[in-house]
Design a protein around this motif. Structure first.
Motif: not given
Length: 88
Positions: A54-80
């Protein structure tokens, strides 16, 4: 905003939460890298790991829980969003 490979109500929740916190897709820097660990050959051949910053705050999240990139994109946004809300 894109919809991800999760249930419709989860996509709707994500859109609402992003609007509530004032997080826009333009504020996110998203990169994809190869995952590691369990998941067999699939994760070793595809870039399913998602890193979001997140550019304004500098908060960074990495997600590799699932095999699906689409699901990981959702999970990363949720965690962010959780981290942004906690920092507020």
């Amino acid at each position: 905003m894109t919809d991800f490979a999760v249930r419709e109500e989860k996509n709707r929740w994500l859109h609402l939460k992003m609007a509530e916190l004032g997080v826009r897709e333009e504020d996110l820097a998203e990169t994809f890298v190869r995952s590691s660990g369990n998941g067999g050959q699939h994760v070793n051949k595809t870039s399913s790991c998602v890193q979001i910053k997140h550019k304004p705050t500098g908060i960074q999240v990495t997600c590799m829980r699932e095999r699906s990139q689409s699901v990981n994109r959702f999970l990363a946004r949720r965690e962010l969003l959780e981290q942004i809300e906690a920092a507020s």
